[in-house]
Design a protein around this motif. Structure first.
Motif, short mmCIF file in Angstrom:
data_model
loop_
_atom_site.label_atom_id
_atom_site.label_comp_id
_atom_site.label_asym_id
_atom_site.label_seq_id
_atom_site.Cartn_x
_atom_site.Cartn_y
_atom_site.Cartn_z
N LEU A 1 -8.99 0.36 2.84
CA LEU A 1 -10.10 1.40 2.76
C LEU A 1 -9.66 2.82 2.87
O LEU A 1 -9.73 3.68 2.17
CB LEU A 1 -10.95 1.05 4.03
N PHE A 2 -8.47 2.88 3.95
CA PHE A 2 -8.11 4.27 4.33
C PHE A 2 -7.19 4.91 3.28
O PHE A 2 -7.19 6.11 3.11
CB PHE A 2 -7.19 4.18 5.68
N VAL A 3 -6.42 3.91 2.55
CA VAL A 3 -5.33 4.58 1.79
C VAL A 3 -5.82 4.62 0.33
O VAL A 3 -6.10 5.81 -0.33
CB VAL A 3 -4.09 3.79 1.82
N PRO A 4 -5.98 3.47 -0.45
CA PRO A 4 -6.46 3.76 -1.67
C PRO A 4 -7.79 4.24 -2.01
O PRO A 4 -7.78 5.25 -2.87
CB PRO A 4 -6.50 2.39 -2.39
N LEU A 5 -8.66 4.26 -1.12
CA LEU A 5 -10.18 4.68 -1.25
C LEU A 5 -10.32 6.04 -0.79
O LEU A 5 -10.77 6.86 -1.29
CB LEU A 5 -11.12 3.76 -0.72
N LEU A 6 -9.78 6.37 0.46
CA LEU A 6 -9.96 7.49 1.09
C LEU A 6 -8.73 8.38 1.17
O LEU A 6 -8.93 9.71 1.24
CB LEU A 6 -10.38 7.44 2.61
N GLY A 7 -7.73 7.90 0.48
CA GLY A 7 -6.51 8.81 0.20
C GLY A 7 -5.80 9.18 1.54
O GLY A 7 -5.22 10.44 1.50
N TRP A 8 -5.87 8.57 2.43
CA TRP A 8 -5.47 9.27 3.95
C TRP A 8 -3.71 9.04 4.03
O TRP A 8 -3.19 9.33 4.86
CB TRP A 8 -5.92 8.43 5.26
N VAL B 1 0.85 -1.15 -0.05
CA VAL B 1 0.00 -0.05 -0.02
C VAL B 1 0.88 1.27 -0.10
O VAL B 1 0.67 2.22 -0.75
CB VAL B 1 -0.94 -0.03 0.99
N ALA B 2 1.99 1.37 0.91
CA ALA B 2 2.74 2.53 0.95
C ALA B 2 3.53 2.56 -0.45
O ALA B 2 3.85 3.83 -1.01
CB ALA B 2 3.92 2.17 2.05
N GLY B 3 3.91 1.50 -0.96
CA GLY B 3 4.72 1.56 -2.33
C GLY B 3 4.05 2.16 -3.65
O GLY B 3 4.63 2.53 -4.27
N HIS B 4 2.50 2.02 -3.39
CA HIS B 4 1.95 2.87 -4.47
C HIS B 4 1.35 4.20 -4.05
O HIS B 4 0.53 4.73 -4.83
CB HIS B 4 0.44 1.90 -4.71
N LEU B 5 1.93 4.87 -3.25
CA LEU B 5 1.85 6.25 -2.71
C LEU B 5 2.43 7.01 -3.61
O LEU B 5 3.44 6.21 -4.20
CB LEU B 5 2.02 6.40 -1.28
#
Length: 445
Positions: A184-191, A41-45
């Motif tokens: 939920l928090f990262v790809p969808l909500l962008g947190w 998840v972090a690697g796709h930021l």
């Protein structure tokens, strides 16, 4: 006294060993899955600093969590002995003490960590932007520290009470909630990075609340109560605190060995230190199976000691030891036959691959050499003999330091020789201490 063959043929013990080991093996498999999801998840930021911040933040957060792992090991032995003695009041008291200790340490260590975070992150040679994001991650992540330590205490108590499936369920709740909220928090909500930290915190607290609920269900079925008046006396806490102190010192000594491996390997070049890290991942893979069997030894040997059953103690050690040996041979054959594939799956860098191929024979020997210390650790934890575990580790670390100095001219070959010798001395010293206890007929008072 039963012979080794008679002990091995005891089918009920085989069933008991695998009933406890299987859930623990499955539990171990969930741990790298969570790390993989976090890094993916972090690697796709959008910024490389995000992945670096999560990596550094996770490493810093792991320092107190891993160091306080004695809350799991120290609780297991006392719970197992109370169950073996059929002492429901002692079983409830152990649970209460472990949870109170975990809660106090979680809050206290978390508060002490806050002012130390900037220094710890700076020691990771972080850039200013990455350091800021790592600190954001850690300030959120520390809210989950009390829950993480409660989960240690709960897992140890469930293992000792021979409820390994509940330990598996606790870890699944923790890790699956973490994974779902990450997505939920990262790809969808962008947190971003704070979303990754928050997902971990919520996962840890969901696991802790689930574990507390299951623990409450168990104790409600026991005809027992906690003697709160007695718990106010300092002497009632001394056995648990002494065991946890000695396991903590043992853990620090072991961590020092692994840190030294990284430090000494780094002096031999980037390719060498990277190759060693890839090969030591094989040690983590080995731990998936063998640690599950060691957990079974903790519970069954502690139960036998509490029940004052010499034959059950011998059977548990022989059966779990037999399966550990079979498993270690299986791992050795895997690394011996598919070691190149194991390396290739982890890296495509030619210089790292070539360096790792050269030291594959050492990895092949590692499971068979190391399984004895895993097995005997389980016996000593179940017997709550942490002082002997501490002394064994300190002897082994001193031997490691001496041999590392003597073989410093041999390069990485000398480093691997030193590490395997360290693992050998761990097993031999525990075996020697165990035989001394056996000669005094002191395993069961």
């Amino acid at each position: 006294m039963t012979t080794l063959l008679e002990a091995w043929r005891h089918r009920a013990t085989h069933r008991q060993v695998w009933a406890l080991a299987t859930p623990m093996i499955l539990s171990n498999l969930t741990v790298p899955l969570v790390s993989l999801v976090d890094s993916t998840v972090a690697g796709h930021l959008p910024h490389t600093q995000d992945l670096a911040a999560v990596t550094v933040g996770s490493a810093v957060y792991a320092l107190p969590v891993w160091s306080l792992g004695f809350l799991r090991m120290g609780t297991t032995g006392f719970a197992a002995q109370a169950k073996g003695a059929n002492d429901a009041s002692a079983l409830r008291t152990v649970q209460t003490q472990a949870l109170l200790l975990a809660a106090v340490l979680g809050v206290l260590v978390g508060l002490l960590m806050v002012p130390a975070l900037p220094w710890l992150v700076a020691e990771m040679h972080a850039t200013p932007l990455m350091a800021g994001r790592a600190l954001d991650y850690l300030h959120l992540r520390l809210f989950g520290l009390p829950a993480a330590l409660l989960n240690y205490a709960l897992a140890g108590w469930f293992i000792g009470a021979q409820r390994a499936r509940t330990t598996l369920a606790l870890l699944l709740v923790t890790n699956l909630v973490n994974i779902a909220l990450n997505l939920l928090f990262v790809p969808l909500l962008g947190w971003g990075v704070p979303g990754i930290a928050l997902a971990s915190v919520v996962g840890e607290w969901c696991g802790a609340l689930y574990g507390l609920w299951r623990a409450l269900q168990v104790v409600r079925g026991l005809d027992a109560h906690v003697d709160w008046q007695t718990l106010r006396a300092w002497r009632q806490w001394l056995p648990l605190l002494r065991v946890n102190r000695d396991i903590f010192l043992r853990t620090l000594a072991l961590e020092g060995v692994f840190f030294s491996l990284s430090l000494l390997g780094a002096r031999l070049g980037d390719a060498t230190v990277a190759a060693n890290a890839l090969l030591l991942n094989g040690l983590m893979l080995t731990a998936f199976g063998l640690d599950g069997l060691a957990n079974a030894v903790e519970a069954l040997c502690g139960h036998a000691i509490g029940a004052r059953d010499h034959h059950a103690l011998r059977r548990a050690l022989v059966v779990a030891g037999g399966w550990s040996l079979i498993g270690s041979i299986g791992y050795a054959l895997l690394f011996g036959s598919a070691g190149h594939l194991f390396v290739d799956l982890q890296t495509n860098l030619p210089e790292v691959r070539d360096a790792a191929y050269r030291y594959l024979p050492w990895l092949t020997a590692l499971p068979i050499v190391g399984m004895w210390s895993y097995l005997l650790d389980g016996l000593f934890i179940g017997a709550t003999r942490a002082r002997e575990m501490r002394d064994s580790m300190l002897m082994s670390v001193l031997f490691f330091a001496l041999l590392a100095w003597l073989t410093r001219s041999l390069g990485n070959e000398g480093l691997w020789l030193t590490f395997l010798a360290f693992m050998t001395v761990r097993g031999l010293s525990l075996a020697w201490l165990g035989l001394r206890i056996r000669r005094r007929r002191a395993w069961i008072a």
